[in-house]
Design an enzyme around this catalytic site. Sequence first.
Site, PDB file in Angstrom:
ATOM      1  N   SER A 153       0.799  -1.220   0.000  1.00  0.00           N
ATOM      2  CA  SER A 153       0.000   0.000   0.000  1.00  0.00           C
ATOM      3  C   SER A 153       0.830   1.266   0.000  1.00  0.00           C
ATOM      4  CB  SER A 153      -0.930   0.003   1.222  1.00  0.00           C
ATOM      5  OG  SER A 153      -1.858  -1.035   1.150  1.00  0.00           O
ATOM      6  N   GLU A 213      -9.463   7.581  26.187  1.00  0.00           N
ATOM      7  CA  GLU A 213     -10.590   6.660  26.096  1.00  0.00           C
ATOM      8  C   GLU A 213     -10.322   5.323  26.751  1.00  0.00           C
ATOM      9  OE1 GLU A 213     -13.517   4.762  22.593  1.00  0.00           O
ATOM     10  OE2 GLU A 213     -11.765   5.981  22.066  1.00  0.00           O
ATOM     11  N   HIS A 239      -6.752  -9.243   5.155  1.00  0.00           N
ATOM     12  CA  HIS A 239      -5.523  -9.798   5.731  1.00  0.00           C
ATOM     13  C   HIS A 239      -5.828 -10.781   6.856  1.00  0.00           C
ATOM     14  CE1 HIS A 239      -2.381  -7.840   3.537  1.00  0.00           C
ATOM     15  NE2 HIS A 239      -2.756  -6.617   3.867  1.00  0.00           N
TER      16      HIS A 239
END
Length: 740
Positions: A326, A451, A557
Amino acid sequence: MYLTYFDGWKKSWLSGIPRHCHPCCASQTASGFWNWDLHPSINSPRQAQVHRSQMILSSFFKALNVTYIPMVPKCIPLVKTSFLDVRCLYPTVHLMSLLLRDTSNSLANVKPHLWKGHRGNLVANSGISSSVVRVLLCYLLVCSLGQVIFPFRALFFSSTKELIRPSLSTAYVIMVKDFIKGLEHQLTADHWQPTPSHPHPSYLWAPERRQVLECTMISPLLVLAIGTCLTNSLVPEKEKDPKYWRDQAQQTLKNALRLQNLNTNVAKNVIMFLGDGMGVSTVTAARILKGQLHHSPGEETRLEMDKFPYVALSKTYNTNAQVPDSAGTATAYLCGVKANEGTVGVSAATQRTQCNTTQGNEVTSILRWAKDAGKSVGIVTTTRVNHATPSAAYAHSADRDWYSDNEMPPEALSQGCKDIAYQLMHNIKDIEVIMGGGRKYMFPKNRTDVEYDMDEKARGTRLDGLNLIDIWKSFKPRHKHSHYIWNRTELLALDPHMVDYLLGLFEPGDMQYELNRNNVTDPSLSEMVKTAIKILNKNPKGFFLLVEGGRIDHGHHEGKAKQALHEAVEMDRAIEQAGTMTSVEDTLTVVTADHSHVFTFGGYTPRGNSIFGLAPMVSDTDKKPFTAILYGNGPGYKVVGGERENVSMVDYAHNNYQAQSAVPLRHETHGGEDVAVFAKGPMAHLLHGVHEQNYIPHVMAYAACIGANRDHCASASSSGSPSPGPLPLLLALLPLGILF
């Protein structure tokens, strides 16, 4: 139709099926019901269960005018019709042989962990007669068969939100639980009296109510199921008429003829949608899934990208790799030059991991060209904002994995190379919109995440101690409104008209899969795109927006096709969202992929077959069923007892089910075939035929009059023409090879 419950198998509970639909061993009694005579060769309870299941299946198949041929001893039925050959009903027969027991208590022991509820085991404690259970199960059997034999029209349960058939065991449980739950309002325990056979509270307590239940509630369900199956067809009625196809073709022809009037306007805006790993097979499967989510067969559905008038193919190889990654591909479709795998924003002269080969080999992207032309720019992704695809828009790195300085080797740091997160904040300081994941790479080492405060993996990673969020804020002009947000609530509360710069980092790493997304903390891709366009659209000079559906790639993947395809469908929603907010008259939209995957689906599946379902046959080698979706390699390779895993024994419709693969690998690999390029808007017709991948940004730049293409646009404007002509087009494209 009349129903009667019974204690043994010699009494029939299906009097509504015509006599000719019963197996030859059935005979009619004086009461009008049918008796089942067991075959004389049966001499064990197990054989009896199998035989009973086969007789029931045979009755239903005959009622449906289908030939049923049981294959003993494995109980894999062979169903033959004029249009379909189904050999994949072993799960149904297997479950029926387990579920059709003489008592409801035996039924409850098949999948006890799936029947948990605040009222306990409803089946075992309810007092439902065995005949009621059998009728209900046969209704479910017909529903299941209806999806295998007549997949055009799915028969589903109220708790199922998608047009995807769950595993049969789950389907039975869902239906039975929903059915009983619906009866609780009518069948109460206020008059219940304990008996030795039912010592626990029951919600179906009275014999008269049980009779009402059988005659007035289950009977219509069974009639409905059989009737629906009988009226179903693989082929929609309109498609049986040749006129339908001729009219469709003529309309398509008229649309194609209209395309002769080319849109040669200057593109004020350019939007590039990049489906990471979205090969042609993924596009097709996502199209079917989209249709099935809308309760249609799926094959005839149109994705938003399918509606684009121009389609091309892109050759995806890297300069040093036949099957690309990529990073090298992102450099091609964003910077206009092909590069080595694993490198971003640099030419092929840069070797991966070699920091000292970077300087002097940097190449700029179309995002930089747009910014230099005065346009607003944005990046929206479902991965980390410093992942391979977005990083090629702003960074120059010898290694795509240098997310922060924590991931860089000491040698690279000593040679002066900077990590990708650092470059995001410093290389192009005035990017208007940045949204995605990657929060942890912006904070000092071990900084607790806002978070996930208890998750060590979510903590900050930076060794240099920098807080890149503060640095990002410091670069923004005081008179501008800049906002850093980390959750969906904050995003939706924004007034885009009061936002000049937006940095949204919604996860420490990559964003959650769409199927797993927290609707409070994580926005969808389409929601991010909507906000981004509202902010960018304020610039009268237009904008460039890069949108990546990055987790399509991750799903593949991991061998999780369901996750990958739902990511693709969500990206299609984002494409639709962008289309409603822009015009083809001044906005060029390009949808493509960086590479493909070794993902495929086949097996002669019938029309409307669940995209995640079984192929209508078993292997002629190992005699086991298989799913339509398969991978050439990956983590789905499993051997059980020295043989390929029997997928009918697992929940192959689970969100995280890993489809079987031919070669075992921890991570499935990319594919090397060409990928599609869809285009609409100004100069979209320049994307046609088969192109090198690095051609794409040159077309976008030409259409928008940015980068090396400004001169020809200026001459076109002075002559009063709103668009460049063919000769300037050729002249303008020539210098690009020299410049990049």
